[in-house]
Design a protein around this motif. Structure first.
Motif, PDB file in Angstrom:
ATOM      1  N   THR A   1       0.815  -1.208   0.000  1.00  0.00           N
ATOM      2  CA  THR A   1       0.000   0.000   0.000  1.00  0.00           C
ATOM      3  C   THR A   1       0.853   1.265   0.000  1.00  0.00           C
TER       4      THR A   1
ATOM      5  N   ASN B   1      -8.680  -2.366  -1.868  1.00  0.00           N
ATOM      6  CA  ASN B   1      -8.549  -0.913  -2.019  1.00  0.00           C
ATOM      7  C   ASN B   1      -8.174  -0.513  -3.440  1.00  0.00           C
ATOM      8  N   ASP B   2      -7.620  -1.442  -4.227  1.00  0.00           N
ATOM      9  CA  ASP B   2      -7.373  -1.212  -5.649  1.00  0.00           C
ATOM     10  C   ASP B   2      -7.232  -2.567  -6.330  1.00  0.00           C
ATOM     11  N   ARG B   3      -7.231  -2.573  -7.646  1.00  0.00           N
ATOM     12  CA  ARG B   3      -7.224  -3.836  -8.388  1.00  0.00           C
ATOM     13  C   ARG B   3      -5.983  -4.675  -8.082  1.00  0.00           C
TER      14      ARG B   3
END
Length: 238
Positions: A108, A163-165
């Protein structure tokens, strides 16, 4: 009347079968070489939030483990990431088992994945590599063996996040899978058993609302599911 009697007989037989199966499972778990061992856990928030205790209670109840948790929210393996697992291991004492529970924080926060040779005999234990995820993992392993040469070290890989791909798609370029892949590669270098939570957890965009409380952290149901996987691994890691 006979129908009710037959139903009660079937119900009784079913309950007896269930109890017998549970008893056999308990006997099998007690036969594990890890039963009753002392355990130190290092990680980020996924290893310390209150819901994670559901999984750890399963270790205690089913494997009789005595657990000390050194994890700190926001931590990663990179020395740049929070109170890193490197710092956590520095504070640890002697235990039978050490669990390195990878968070999502290195990914992250875009910490360098690094190379599996970072901070090893291959680069002369180059301390400049401790800023990478790989260097941090190798540091933790080296430090643990210095604390206890007889230690059993187990690795829980990062789980999926949403939270994202890249955090859940195993084919996304430079996604979480690159970090998980490096985690497994280093375990293979050192001959350490690992639990691939990213692949085996069974979490997806279709069920994340059932198992996650936010894009990164699981809820009680998610940790119960994960705890079953962890108990099986800890009982028979080889």
């Amino acid at each position: 009347m006979s129908g009710i009697k037959n139903y009660l007989i079937i119900l009784f037989a079913f309950l007896c079968t269930q109890a017998f199966a549970q008893n056999l499972e308990g006997i099998a778990l007690k036969a594990s070489s890890n039963y009753g061992k002392s355990v130190a856990v290092f990680g980020g928030s996924v290893s310390v939030i209150p819901a994670s205790d559901i999984a750890k209670v399963m270790w205690k109840e089913q494997l009789g483990m005595r657990i000390t948790n050194y994890g700190v929210g926001g931590a990663g393996f990179s020395s740049l990431q929070g109170k890193s697992l490197q710092q956590q291991v520095d504070e640890a004492g002697v235990f039978d088992i050490y669990i390195l529970w990878a968070s999502t924080n290195d990914y992250t926060n875009k910490r360098d994945v690094g190379s599996y040779t970072d901070y090893t005999e291959f680069d002369g234990f180059d301390e400049s590599k401790l800023i990478t995820q790989a260097g941090g993992i190798n540091y933790c392993i080296k430090k643990i063996y210095e604390l206890n040469p007889k230690a059993q070290i187990y690795f829980f890989t990062s789980s999926k996040a949403f939270n994202d791909r890249g955090a859940y798609d195993p084919f996304a370029e430079n996604g979480m899978q690159a970090y998980v892949g490096m985690q497994k590669r280093i375990c293979e270098l050192h001959g350490l058993p690992y639990l691939d939570q990213f692949t085996l957890g069974g979490y997806s965009v279709y069920n994340k609302d059932l198992y996650y409380t936010d894009p990164i952290h699981m809820n009680a149901t998610g940790y119960e599911r994960l705890g079953e996987l962890q108990v099986a691994f800890l009982a028979w890691p080889k």
